[in-house]
Design an enzyme around this catalytic site. Structure first.
Site, short mmCIF file in Angstrom:
data_model
loop_
_atom_site.label_atom_id
_atom_site.label_comp_id
_atom_site.label_asym_id
_atom_site.label_seq_id
_atom_site.Cartn_x
_atom_site.Cartn_y
_atom_site.Cartn_z
N ASN A 1 47.53 44.69 47.95
CA ASN A 1 48.09 44.08 46.74
C ASN A 1 47.97 45.12 45.65
OD1 ASN A 1 48.69 42.68 44.46
ND2 ASN A 1 47.01 41.21 44.61
N TRP A 2 49.10 45.72 45.32
CA TRP A 2 49.06 46.80 44.33
C TRP A 2 48.83 46.29 42.92
CZ3 TRP A 2 53.51 50.87 45.52
CH2 TRP A 2 53.29 51.42 46.80
N LYS A 3 48.97 44.97 42.73
CA LYS A 3 48.86 44.38 41.39
C LYS A 3 49.81 45.14 40.45
CE LYS A 3 44.34 42.69 42.57
NZ LYS A 3 43.02 42.21 42.15
N HIS B 1 47.48 33.77 43.75
CA HIS B 1 46.41 34.74 43.47
C HIS B 1 45.61 34.25 42.26
CE1 HIS B 1 44.27 38.38 42.44
NE2 HIS B 1 44.50 38.78 43.68
N GLU C 1 44.53 35.69 39.80
CA GLU C 1 45.00 36.20 38.50
C GLU C 1 46.20 35.39 38.01
OE1 GLU C 1 45.24 40.29 39.79
OE2 GLU C 1 43.07 40.26 40.03
N GLU D 1 39.75 34.64 48.58
CA GLU D 1 39.39 35.66 47.59
C GLU D 1 38.43 35.06 46.58
OE1 GLU D 1 42.59 39.03 47.64
OE2 GLU D 1 42.77 37.78 45.86
N GLY E 1 37.77 43.00 42.18
CA GLY E 1 37.74 44.10 41.24
C GLY E 1 36.38 44.34 40.62
N SER F 1 37.00 43.25 46.72
CA SER F 1 36.24 44.50 46.86
C SER F 1 36.03 44.89 48.32
CB SER F 1 34.90 44.42 46.12
OG SER F 1 35.13 44.20 44.73
N GLY G 1 42.88 45.09 47.03
CA GLY G 1 43.37 45.47 45.71
C GLY G 1 43.17 46.96 45.46
N GLY G 2 42.08 47.29 44.80
CA GLY G 2 41.85 48.68 44.38
C GLY G 2 42.01 49.71 45.49
P1 13P Z 1 40.01 44.23 44.89
O1 13P Z 1 40.10 44.72 46.30
O2 13P Z 1 40.37 45.27 43.88
O3 13P Z 1 38.71 43.55 44.62
O4 13P Z 1 41.15 43.09 44.73
C1 13P Z 1 41.20 42.07 45.64
C2 13P Z 1 42.43 41.29 45.38
O5 13P Z 1 42.54 40.58 44.39
C3 13P Z 1 43.53 41.42 46.33
O6 13P Z 1 44.52 40.47 46.10
#
Ligand code: 13P
Length: 249
Positions: free
Chosen positions: A10-12, A95, A97, A167, A173, A212, A233-234
């Site tokens: 997930n590149w966000k 998600h 967010e 999640e 994050g 994470s 994510g990251g």
């Molecule tokens: P991180 O891997 O950066 O914690 O993000 C997880 C995430 O929200 C994937 O959708």
């Protein structure tokens, strides 16, 4: 039932054309080392770029959201048919967010999953508790509430065409990861809830862990019996890290 593993990035809200291309090219070059199916969920403007780079490879692409509406006067929204037009396989829905910054309720998330399925997309349906909810010992109640809304909307038949991602909000994050035992406990409870509807669907359901997940913890997490991959994510923004997670599956 043997479930295959899926690692989805997930590149966000990250990326620009040149950097994306380098990342996509590196993923393509490294895909042969992956032990899991791979996917990238990119920002809407880069879906065409992802398609151009990944068509004909083993790597799927998708979006990070989808409208619950089929079409019409919904300025700024992107419907499932448009994503299908860009040959997306996946659409992330719910998600945390989106839930927390955009006020998406359990019912909205469930409607988005339904819209995705109706257009032939595979929704990656996110559920998860906040830190306050975990500390208040209501993790199971929160996950059940989120799942129940989805089940009311799409039923077991819809879940058979979906992926679920657990999640924990406190792990996203933050560098804090759920322990393999903590994650496994929730994953097993998700599968048990779905099994009440349909045992076969539950047995085949891919349940990803997100929060994470990194090369140094991916193997242990994905070794748990009910963890069928990751939503990353990251670490999805660094080709070597994402590939290492895909190789650890
Ligand atoms: P991180 O891997 O950066 O914690 O993000 C997880 C995430 O929200 C994937 O959708």
């Amino acid at each position: 039932m043997a479930r295959t593993k899926l690692v989805a990035g997930n590149w966000k809200m990250h990326g620009e054309t040149a950097g994306n291309q380098a990342l996509l090219d590196a993923l393509k070059a490294g895909a042969a080392t992956a032990k899991a199916a791979m996917a990238v969920c990119v920002p809407f403007p880069y879906l065409g770029q992802a398609r151009a780079a990944l068509a004909g490879t083993s790597i799927a692409w998708g979006s990070q959201d989808v409208s619950r509406h089929a079409q019409g006067a919904y300025t700024g929204e992107v419907c499932a048919a448009m994503l299908k037009d860009f040959e997306c396989r996946y659409a992330i829905v719910g998600h945390s967010e989106r839930r927390s910054y955009h006020g998406e309720t359990d019912e909205v998330v469930a409607a988005k999953a339904d819209a995705a399925i109706k257009s032939g997309l595979v929704p990656i349906i996110c559920v998860g508790e906040t830190l306050a909810e975990r500390e208040g010992n209501i993790t199971a109640a929160v996950i059940t509430r989120q799942l129940d809304a989805v089940i009311a909307s799409i039923g077991a038949a819809g879940l058979a065409k979906s992926v679920v991602a657990y999640e924990p909000v406190w792990a996203i994050g933050t560098g804090k990861t759920a322990s393999p035992e903590q994650a496994q406990e929730v994953h097993a409870s998700i599968r048990a809830r779905v099994a009440k509807e349909d045992a076969n669907v539950a047995a085949g359901l891919q349940i990803l862990y997100g929060g994470s997940m990194k090369p140094n913890n991916a193997k242990e997490l994905m070794a748990q019996p009910d963890i069928d991959g990751g939503l990353i994510g990251g670490a999805a923004l660094v080709a070597a890290d994402f590939l290492a997670i895909c190789a650890a599956a």
